[in-house]
Scaffold this motif. Structure first.
Motif, PDB file in Angstrom:
ATOM      1  N   ASN A  41       0.883  -1.097  -0.085  1.00  0.00           N
ATOM      2  CA  ASN A  41      -0.102   0.075   0.036  1.00  0.00           C
ATOM      3  C   ASN A  41       0.846   1.391   0.070  1.00  0.00           C
ATOM      4  O   ASN A  41       1.629   1.254   0.906  1.00  0.00           O
ATOM      5  N   ASP A  43       0.342   4.295   0.556  1.00  0.00           N
ATOM      6  CA  ASP A  43       0.111   5.188   1.848  1.00  0.00           C
ATOM      7  C   ASP A  43       0.935   4.726   3.035  1.00  0.00           C
ATOM      8  O   ASP A  43       1.215   5.603   3.637  1.00  0.00           O
ATOM      9  N   LEU A  44       1.355   3.532   2.973  1.00  0.00           N
ATOM     10  CA  LEU A  44       2.492   3.135   4.113  1.00  0.00           C
ATOM     11  C   LEU A  44       3.936   3.523   3.707  1.00  0.00           C
ATOM     12  O   LEU A  44       4.640   3.193   4.510  1.00  0.00           O
ATOM     13  N   GLU A  45       4.300   4.053   2.553  1.00  0.00           N
ATOM     14  CA  GLU A  45       5.614   4.348   2.264  1.00  0.00           C
ATOM     15  C   GLU A  45       6.428   5.342   3.252  1.00  0.00           C
ATOM     16  O   GLU A  45       7.635   5.034   3.413  1.00  0.00           O
TER      17      GLU A  45
END
Length: 176
Positions: A41, A43-45
């Motif tokens: 995901n 968004d978790l980077e």
């Protein structure tokens, strides 16, 4: 070593143990965990989970990766694809780029894991991975073909696995 099967009695885990047992002594294998990472995901980077960081650090540190995978629906398992995706992002930090990789797999079917390996080869080529040439799939004809410790009674299978490990070692040395 990436074993893309979660089963405790996995024939692919047995194959991985055989590769380790019959490989040249100069080759050391660490089994890299993939089952505790969330689905990729973006968004978790910004705040990568520890399990993802551990995985990517392990791949980055390895001189080469041996991937042993089953074939699910003529492709690779989601577990392996998820790990590949985490390792490829962000693009500037792609751990697969210029990484030496050997692939194999076992299946009770007649063509082993040939189609999964073809798909895996296609994915890894896009990511810049150096994939060992040739095909190495095992048709697991009997449940005891490879023992849990990796030992193989059948001389032709043992010779095939030994040659696989030797070719992998040679490629790592050549690319280092």
């Amino acid at each position: 070593m990436l074993v893309a099967s979660l089963r405790k009695e996995s024939i692919n885990l047995k194959l991985a143990k055989a590769i380790e047992l019959y490989a040249p002594q100069s080759l050391r294998f660490d089994y890299i965990r993939m089952d505790d990472m969330p689905y990729y995901n973006g968004d978790l980077e910004g705040q990568r989970p520890e399990s993802v960081q551990r995985f990517t650090d392990s791949i980055r540190a390895a001189d080469g990766v041996c991937c042993v995978t089953p074939e699910y629906n003529r492709s690779i398992p989601a577990l392996l694809k998820n790990a590949i995706d985490w390792g490829s992002k962000p693009s500037a930090d792609n751990v697969w780029h210029n990484k030496v990789l050997a692939m194999t797999g076992a299946s009770p079917g007649g063509i082993g894991t040939a189609v999964a390996q073809q798909h895996l080869r296609q994915i890894l080529a896009i990511l810049g991975c150096i994939v060992m040439p040739g095909e190495a799939y095992i048709s697991f004809k009997t449940p005891d073909m490879i023992q849990p410790d990796g030992s193989i009674a059948d001389e032709s299978v043992r010779e095939f696995i030994t040659a696989f490990g030797a070719r992998f070692t040679e490629l790592i040395e050549r690319m280092s």
